[in-house]
Design a protein around this motif. Structure first.
Motif, PDB file in Angstrom:
ATOM      1  N   ALA B 220       0.835  -1.210   0.000  1.00 38.67           N
ATOM      2  CA  ALA B 220       0.000   0.000   0.000  1.00 38.67           C
ATOM      3  C   ALA B 220       0.867   1.256   0.000  1.00 38.67           C
ATOM      4  CB  ALA B 220      -0.920   0.004   1.215  1.00 38.67           C
ATOM      5  N   ASN B 265      -7.505  -1.936  -0.780  1.00 34.16           N
ATOM      6  CA  ASN B 265      -6.587  -3.070  -0.907  1.00 34.16           C
ATOM      7  C   ASN B 265      -6.541  -3.860   0.402  1.00 34.16           C
ATOM      8  OD1 ASN B 265      -4.656  -4.592  -2.261  1.00 34.16           O
ATOM      9  ND2 ASN B 265      -2.972  -3.380  -1.441  1.00 34.16           N
ATOM     10  N   ARG B 269      -7.680  -7.720   0.890  1.00 40.11           N
ATOM     11  CA  ARG B 269      -6.639  -8.737   1.092  1.00 40.11           C
ATOM     12  C   ARG B 269      -6.594  -9.305   2.503  1.00 40.11           C
ATOM     13  NH1 ARG B 269      -1.108  -7.016  -1.672  1.00 40.11           N
ATOM     14  NH2 ARG B 269      -0.560  -9.044  -0.877  1.00 40.11           N
TER      15      ARG B 269
END
Lengths: 130, 290
Positions: B220, B265, B269
């Motif tokens: 990230a 994200n 995830r």
């Protein structure tokens, strides 16, 4: 390989750490030349003071179980497996035990032994300071 | 007119993404957590009564709904009154509104930090574990992916220098923006290193989950840096080619990209069904770091 320490154990934390690393070497979980975590990483992971981990690493290096290569990090010593079985603290204890027993057999009192030991330690300290 | 329409569409996406979709997914995640991992079965997960968490979630939803409403009003103003959203007055609107949209996320992050801090204070565990293994940066991101960061940074610096005639004199725009970009990249790099080598925030976290979290965080941060560097490249480029009317559009896209790279994200995830929650039980036999 996981390190496990118990903060409630009577054994000092740095001693627990040293023993765990030696056990890992003897079990083959870490091999000569393997990299070990940095002092900071291990201290943060175990939530310990970095001085505790630094002391453990210093003593392990003294015992030639690990070796520090500057900025490159800390690695398992090539002769770590054979050096793990050498316990300096045990050797000191055994030697002192033997010496004190000989003094007692010769009739030296415990307080005389303590004074003599203290004088020897202090004279070593003075030599060190000079 | 074309820029106006495109800017409005992109800004609409920004409002819907940051103020509707992200809060919706976050709320659903927290709802799932509170329903399936109760304080009775997983007492270590909760540092306060469950009502506190429900109340915080309600506040989070409410604030996001207000922000969403404001965003929709702005869009309506843009459509109905045909206000020039590409003009100087609205140049900073996507950034300004984007910052407002970030407030609930920052608040949530702060709550998470407080939660972990309390967990550490309440932690009664006498056993502490650590892996006897070096954590290396490139265990979590490939060198080629990471290379995007310095490459984008250099590209941004070179582009700015070229467009501003390499004028690095004291007080010049080039020097100021170069330094800001450098400091921002260094700061985010230090955050990455802290994630990698710093203290475990959650004292009970399973080592596999921690490893996964480190990987997601590093990815990230790298993508945020790349987006930031590209944004810094685009702004002087748009000035140079007199495409200033596209700046609000670029700002809006920038906010969406960094939100996508970071929060979205992370939501996708770090799946709740893959996290080991047994570490939060009181049963000693269940507390194993698998």
């Amino acid at each position: 390989m996981e390190i496990v320490i118990n903060i409630d154990d009577a054994t000092p934390l740095f001693t627990q750490l040293m023993q765990q690393i030696k056990d890992a070497v003897l079990a083959g979980a870490v091999k000569p030349g393997d990299a070990l975590p940095s002092i900071r990483q291990l201290a943060n992971d175990l939530d310990l003071n970095s001085k505790t981990v630094a002391k453990a690493y210093r003593l392990l290096e003294r015992d030639s179980v690990i070796q520090t290569r500057g900025y490159r990090g800390t690695f398992v010593h090539p002769e770590a497996k054979s050096n793990c079985s050498v316990d300096l603290n045990q050797w000191v204890n055994d030697s002192l035990n033997e010496t004190v027993n000989r003094f007692r057999e010769a009739g030296v009192t415990d307080s005389e032994i303590r004074i003599a030991f203290s004088n020897v330690m202090n004279s070593r300290l003075n030599i060190g300071e000079k | 007119m074309f820029e106006q329409t495109v800017t409005l569409i992109v800004f609409t996406f920004q409002v819907l993404f940051l103020s509707y979709l992200v809060p919706l997914k976050t709320s659903q995640r927290l709802d799932f957590l509170y329903k399936n991992y109760s304080p009775e079965e997983y007492p270590k997960l909760y540092t306060r009564p469950i009502d506190y968490y429900h109340k915080q979630l309600w506040i989070y939803r409410f604030v996001n709904q207000i922000i969403l409403l404001c965003g929709l009003v702005l869009i309506a103003i843009g459509i109905i009154l045909s206000v020039d959203l590409t003009g100087k007055l609205f140049k900073l609107m996507p950034i300004a509104f984007g910052m407002i949209e970030m407030i609930p996320l920052v608040w949530l992050e702060r709550m998470e930090c407080n939660q972990y801090s309390l967990m550490r204070q309440l932690n009664q565990e006498k056993r502490r574990t650590a892996e006897l293994k070096v954590r290396r940066f490139f265990d979590y991101i490939s060198p080629s992916q990471f290379a995007l960061l310095p490459a984008s940074f250099l590209a941004a610096q070179l582009m700015q220098a070229f467009l501003r005639d390499f004028d690095y004199s004291w007080g010049s725009k080039l020097l100021t923006s170069s330094l800001i970009l450098l400091v921002a990249n260094i700061f985010l790099s230090l955050v990455m290193l802290k994630k990698l080598y710093g203290k475990k925030r959650n004292p009970y976290q399973d080592k596999k989950d921690r490893s996964q979290e480190i990987e997601v965080s590093i990815h990230a941060i790298v993508y945020i840096c790349v987006a930031m560097n590209l944004f810094y490249m685009m702004i002087p480029l748009s000035n140079y080619y007199q495409l200033n009317s596209y700046e609000p559009l670029m700002s809006s896209l920038y906010f969406q990209v960094i939100t996508f790279a970071s929060i979205w994200n992370r939501l996708k995830r770090l799946r709740l069904d893959e996290i080991n929650f047994d570490v939060y039980r009181n049963d000693i036999s269940a507390i194993t770091n698998k």
